[in-house]
Design an enzyme around this catalytic site. Structure first.
Site, mmCIF file in Angstrom:
data_model
loop_
_atom_site.group_PDB
_atom_site.id
_atom_site.type_symbol
_atom_site.label_atom_id
_atom_site.label_comp_id
_atom_site.label_asym_id
_atom_site.label_seq_id
_atom_site.Cartn_x
_atom_site.Cartn_y
_atom_site.Cartn_z
ATOM 1 N N GLY A 18 -28.215 2.405 -29.884
ATOM 2 C CA GLY A 18 -28.121 0.958 -29.650
ATOM 3 C C GLY A 18 -26.722 0.418 -29.447
ATOM 4 N N ARG A 71 -50.427 5.234 -23.123
ATOM 5 C CA ARG A 71 -49.343 4.303 -22.783
ATOM 6 C C ARG A 71 -49.836 2.858 -22.723
ATOM 7 N NH1 ARG A 71 -44.749 7.039 -21.275
ATOM 8 N NH2 ARG A 71 -45.144 9.167 -20.594
ATOM 9 N N LEU A 99 -42.782 2.850 -19.072
ATOM 10 C CA LEU A 99 -43.750 1.756 -19.235
ATOM 11 C C LEU A 99 -44.796 1.837 -18.131
ATOM 12 C CD1 LEU A 99 -40.953 -0.847 -19.938
ATOM 13 C CD2 LEU A 99 -42.709 -0.176 -21.600
ATOM 14 N N HIS A 115 -28.556 1.828 -16.361
ATOM 15 C CA HIS A 115 -28.713 3.251 -16.073
ATOM 16 C C HIS A 115 -27.324 3.877 -15.927
ATOM 17 C CE1 HIS A 115 -30.676 6.869 -14.658
ATOM 18 N NE2 HIS A 115 -29.763 6.935 -13.707
ATOM 19 N N ASP A 151 -35.949 3.772 -11.988
ATOM 20 C CA ASP A 151 -34.533 3.544 -11.628
ATOM 21 C C ASP A 151 -34.348 3.112 -10.167
ATOM 22 O OD1 ASP A 151 -33.889 4.360 -14.226
ATOM 23 O OD2 ASP A 151 -33.764 6.445 -13.635
ATOM 24 N N VAL A 178 -17.998 2.872 -21.987
ATOM 25 C CA VAL A 178 -17.060 1.742 -22.139
ATOM 26 C C VAL A 178 -17.382 0.677 -21.092
ATOM 27 C CG1 VAL A 178 -14.632 1.055 -21.901
ATOM 28 C CG2 VAL A 178 -15.219 3.163 -23.127
HETATM 29 C C1 GAR Z 1 -26.835 4.498 -22.279
HETATM 30 O O1 GAR Z 1 -25.860 5.327 -21.707
HETATM 31 C C2 GAR Z 1 -27.814 4.020 -21.230
HETATM 32 O O2 GAR Z 1 -27.224 3.793 -19.984
HETATM 33 C C3 GAR Z 1 -28.769 5.180 -21.160
HETATM 34 O O3 GAR Z 1 -28.926 5.585 -22.492
HETATM 35 C C4 GAR Z 1 -27.737 5.289 -23.223
HETATM 36 C C5 GAR Z 1 -28.131 4.489 -24.434
HETATM 37 O O4 GAR Z 1 -27.043 4.331 -25.299
HETATM 38 N N1 GAR Z 1 -30.011 4.810 -20.571
HETATM 39 C C6 GAR Z 1 -30.759 5.615 -19.847
HETATM 40 O O5 GAR Z 1 -30.460 6.777 -19.630
HETATM 41 C C7 GAR Z 1 -32.012 4.988 -19.292
HETATM 42 N N2 GAR Z 1 -32.641 5.860 -18.366
HETATM 43 P P1 GAR Z 1 -27.072 3.222 -26.418
HETATM 44 O O6 GAR Z 1 -28.374 3.404 -27.206
HETATM 45 O O7 GAR Z 1 -25.878 3.529 -27.265
HETATM 46 O O8 GAR Z 1 -27.002 1.886 -25.757
#
Ligand code: GAR
Length: 219
Positions: A18, A71, A99, A115, A151, A178
């Site tokens: 998160g 689902r 989803l 993404h 995506d 970042v």
């Molecule tokens: C992030 O890098 C996000 O872009 C990626 O998961 C990570 C979550 O990090 N999302 C995907 O790959 C979606 N397909 P976080 O929980 O620290 O925000």
């Protein structure tokens, strides 16, 4: 004195640590931010982000996908929580559960995702490894609307980073995250504040936001 802005009610959906969620919660603390985070939901009860959300004073709960036979029934449980909280816009932040098309259609134009690649390159998983394998010199992240195809939705904003000699997936993903933390709050502000609008399958910046330099987000 100007009237207080009406803030859009946001739910953030997570599956893990998160960190993007935290950057959104922090941005939304600003009085003039056009969105408020009213709910955090995770499909995984052990997601570290749930604890971080509660520490920040945001209602956060898990809907364990393993407790549902399919689902559609998981998505129905999600929908019930979102409706109960009066959510207007869903923000996916590391939500790693597919989803149903029906759920995505029901939230068409009201659900965004981040993404970790410069879409349309490297859809799916392991984006940093695949960017390194492909030998690209630029990599990054994309905020986009969610459509049934994975995506593939209209792009709101992107940020790019260089791929440097000696990078591995860890160093590259550290550079990208970042930018994710910078990009996602800015993109959500654009959408919630009306500075970016969906128009014929593309995202258009309104004149006001163009003047304000919003296009700089498309680095
Ligand atoms: C992030 O890098 C996000 O872009 C990626 O998961 C990570 C979550 O990090 N999302 C995907 O790959 C979606 N397909 P976080 O929980 O620290 O925000």
């Amino acid at each position: 004195m100007s009237a207080p802005i009406r803030k859009k009610r946001i739910a953030i959906l997570i599956s893990g640590r998160g960190s993007n969620m935290v950057s959104l919660i922090e941005a939304a603390r600003a009085p003039d931010y056009p969105a408020e985070i009213v709910l955090v939901l995770s499909n995984r009860p052990d997601a570290a982000g749930l604890v971080r959300a509660r520490e920040a004073g945001i209602p956060a709960s898990a809907i364990d996908h393993k407790a549902f036979p399919d689902r559609a029934r998981f998505d129905a449980a999600l929908q019930a929580e979102l409706e109960a909280a009066g959510v207007e816009l869903i923000v996916l932040a590391g939500f790693m559960r597919i989803l149903t098309d029906a759920f995505v259609e029901a939230w068409a134009g009201r659900m965004i995702n981040i993404h970790p690649s410069l879409l349309p390159l490297f859809k799916g998983t392991h984006t940093h490894e695949r960017a390194l394998e492909a030998g690209v010199r630029l990599h990054g992240c994309t905020v986009h609307y969610v459509v049934p195809e994975l995506d593939a939705g209209p792009i709101v904003a992107q940020a790019a980073v260089p791929v440097l000699p000696g990078d591995d997936a860890d160093t590259l993903s550290a550079r990208v995250i970042v930018q994710e933390h910078r990009l996602y709050p800015a993109a959500l502000a654009l959408i919630a504040g009306g500075g970016a609008v969906l128009d014929g399958g593309r995202v258009r910046f309104t004149a006001q936001e163009r003047d304000a330099g919003a296009a700089i987000l498309s680095l």
